[in-house]
Design a protein around this motif. Structure first.
Motif, mmCIF file in Angstrom:
data_model
loop_
_atom_site.group_PDB
_atom_site.id
_atom_site.type_symbol
_atom_site.label_atom_id
_atom_site.label_comp_id
_atom_site.label_asym_id
_atom_site.label_seq_id
_atom_site.Cartn_x
_atom_site.Cartn_y
_atom_site.Cartn_z
ATOM 1 N N HIS A 33 -4.262 -19.550 8.960
ATOM 2 C CA HIS A 33 -2.968 -19.267 9.588
ATOM 3 C C HIS A 33 -2.514 -17.821 9.404
ATOM 4 O O HIS A 33 -1.539 -17.407 10.031
ATOM 5 N N ARG A 34 -3.212 -17.050 8.573
ATOM 6 C CA ARG A 34 -2.761 -15.686 8.305
ATOM 7 C C ARG A 34 -3.810 -14.588 8.523
ATOM 8 O O ARG A 34 -3.536 -13.432 8.244
ATOM 9 N N TRP A 109 3.620 -8.442 1.723
ATOM 10 C CA TRP A 109 4.560 -8.874 2.760
ATOM 11 C C TRP A 109 4.693 -10.392 2.801
ATOM 12 O O TRP A 109 5.617 -10.920 3.427
ATOM 13 N N GLU A 110 3.806 -11.098 2.096
ATOM 14 C CA GLU A 110 3.933 -12.550 2.023
ATOM 15 C C GLU A 110 3.075 -13.069 0.871
ATOM 16 O O GLU A 110 2.019 -12.515 0.589
ATOM 17 N N GLN A 111 3.564 -14.156 0.254
ATOM 18 C CA GLN A 111 2.818 -14.743 -0.850
ATOM 19 C C GLN A 111 2.861 -16.272 -0.737
ATOM 20 O O GLN A 111 3.885 -16.844 -0.397
ATOM 21 N N SER A 150 5.121 -20.261 12.077
ATOM 22 C CA SER A 150 5.713 -20.206 13.419
ATOM 23 C C SER A 150 7.214 -19.930 13.384
ATOM 24 O O SER A 150 7.833 -19.749 14.428
ATOM 25 N N SER A 151 7.809 -19.876 12.187
ATOM 26 C CA SER A 151 9.244 -19.621 12.069
ATOM 27 C C SER A 151 9.540 -18.142 12.303
ATOM 28 O O SER A 151 8.649 -17.283 12.225
ATOM 29 N N ARG A 155 7.134 -15.083 11.187
ATOM 30 C CA ARG A 155 6.596 -14.132 12.179
ATOM 31 C C ARG A 155 7.046 -12.702 11.895
ATOM 32 O O ARG A 155 6.266 -11.761 12.031
ATOM 33 N N THR A 156 8.310 -12.526 11.493
ATOM 34 C CA THR A 156 8.799 -11.170 11.253
ATOM 35 C C THR A 156 8.272 -10.578 9.953
ATOM 36 O O THR A 156 8.346 -9.369 9.758
#
Length: 184
Positions: A33-34, A109-111, A150-151, A155-156
């Protein structure tokens, strides 16, 4: 370090029989997904739950290594709880005073945090209940992945893709902790 990035947590209770298979499928699903390059998909069947994965030798090796490290850490100690933390970062120019260029740094930016606990069912009836709960947990984990990615926030969080070579334009780090200690 910037901690103002989304963190997604997945809690799972595992047993010795399915631990590696479940963790492998969860990590592959997160990567599926990433990753933003050309991804060759594959699927993992775990307790009648189909989970997406990435058929890429480098990613498969990374996931297998980290799951093995987690397994060895759990097996070798008294602590039966651990984490596998997947961090996606972007490379940014690091500057010092007066805007002097000082190289690049990886800025998360994401974990994704997979909290895993080992338990062992004691009877066949316990095993059936355990497997049913684990299958339900896997379905919930997939739902969390889909909902987050998908939120609007999911996404941002993704930075502008400026380098489209390879399977991921962003550095990926997978850390394994058992008993609060990071293992290599």
């Amino acid at each position: 370090m910037n901690t103002n990035f989304p963190t997604v947590t997945i809690d799972v209770i595992l047993d010795r029989h399915s631990a590696k298979e479940v963790l492998n499928a969860i990590l592959h699903s997160i990567l599926f997904h990433r990753l933003f390059g050309t991804v060759k998909p594959q699927t993992f069947e775990v307790l009648d739950v189909t989970m997406p994965g990435v058929a890429d030798p480098e990613m498969e090796q990374l996931v297998t290594e980290k799951v093995d490290i987690f397994w060895k850490g759990i097996e070798s100690g008294a602590n039966k709880r651990g984490q596998i933390i997947v961090t996606f970062s972007e490379k940014k120019t690091k500057k010092f005073w007066f805007q002097v260029y000082a190289g690049e740094e990886e800025v998360p930016w994401e974990q994704w945090i997979v909290n895993a606990e080992m338990r062992q069912p004691k009877s066949d009836r316990d095993r059936q209940e355990f497997n049913a709960n684990l299958a339900s947990t896997l379905l919930k984990a997939l739902n969390v992945m889909l909902t987050h990615t998908s939120s609007e926030r999911g996404r941002t969080a993704v930075p502008l893709i400026t380098n489209a070579t390879g399977i991921s334009p962003f550095p990926i780090r997978i850390a394994v902790k058992v008993g609060g200690v990071e293992l290599d």
